[in-house]
Design an enzyme around this catalytic site. Sequence first.
Site, mmCIF file in Angstrom:
data_model
loop_
_atom_site.group_PDB
_atom_site.id
_atom_site.type_symbol
_atom_site.label_atom_id
_atom_site.label_comp_id
_atom_site.label_asym_id
_atom_site.label_seq_id
_atom_site.Cartn_x
_atom_site.Cartn_y
_atom_site.Cartn_z
ATOM 1 N N HIS A 1 0.842 -1.196 0.000
ATOM 2 C CA HIS A 1 0.000 0.000 0.000
ATOM 3 C C HIS A 1 0.878 1.247 0.000
ATOM 4 O O HIS A 1 2.041 1.201 0.400
ATOM 5 C CB HIS A 1 -0.935 -0.014 1.205
ATOM 6 C CG HIS A 1 -2.013 -1.035 1.102
ATOM 7 N ND1 HIS A 1 -3.008 -1.174 2.036
ATOM 8 C CD2 HIS A 1 -2.271 -1.977 0.141
ATOM 9 C CE1 HIS A 1 -3.820 -2.155 1.667
ATOM 10 N NE2 HIS A 1 -3.391 -2.651 0.530
ATOM 11 N N CYS B 1 -2.148 -1.239 7.572
ATOM 12 C CA CYS B 1 -1.298 -0.050 7.454
ATOM 13 C C CYS B 1 -1.429 0.854 8.675
ATOM 14 O O CYS B 1 -0.473 1.544 9.040
ATOM 15 C CB CYS B 1 -1.612 0.711 6.174
ATOM 16 S SG CYS B 1 -1.033 -0.162 4.694
ATOM 17 N N GLU C 1 0.973 3.997 1.822
ATOM 18 C CA GLU C 1 1.543 4.459 3.093
ATOM 19 C C GLU C 1 2.636 3.523 3.586
ATOM 20 O O GLU C 1 3.642 3.972 4.161
ATOM 21 C CB GLU C 1 0.456 4.676 4.151
ATOM 22 C CG GLU C 1 -0.389 3.472 4.496
ATOM 23 C CD GLU C 1 -1.583 3.246 3.600
ATOM 24 O OE1 GLU C 1 -2.677 3.020 4.137
ATOM 25 O OE2 GLU C 1 -1.438 3.266 2.367
ATOM 26 N N CYS D 1 -5.975 1.137 5.627
ATOM 27 C CA CYS D 1 -6.582 -0.126 6.040
ATOM 28 C C CYS D 1 -6.058 -0.466 7.441
ATOM 29 O O CYS D 1 -5.159 0.197 7.951
ATOM 30 C CB CYS D 1 -6.212 -1.244 5.051
ATOM 31 S SG CYS D 1 -4.485 -1.769 5.144
#
Length: 143
Positions: free
Chosen positions: A70, A101, A72, A98
């Site tokens: 992802h 993360c 981040e 999410c």
Amino acid sequence: MQDEKQLKYDKAYLRIAQEWGKLSYCKRKQVGAIIVKDRMIISDGYNGTPTGFENFCEDEEGYTKWYVLHAEANAILKVAASTQSCKGATLYITLSPCKECSKLIHQAGIVKVVYHKAYKDDAGLKFLKRAGIHLQLIEDLKA
């Protein structure tokens, strides 16, 4: 006055994150992230496959491959490989984090998350709130 100025910066950083997301090879969702500390961009990231892997995020059925990172996570990992630290930083991201993360964000020392759109599962936001991280949704990115 200070809040107004900060909002201008927040929107500008989110627009940068949006542009960064366009670099993603993912078809389903393009997400961009920027990490800012002391008014300086210390990292950036977008969702995609790990270094050395093919740049296709989806499998034959159109589902995102499990190993896609992802935005981040990519941005936080970039900081980890540098001399910088995320302690006290702000994460600007085009889609709210999410739950996986969110753990990374908290553990990295990020104190504020500014996002443009909410992810379908709000478990990540709930976790960040519980962790005491300041959350801010900014839907209108016009200056």
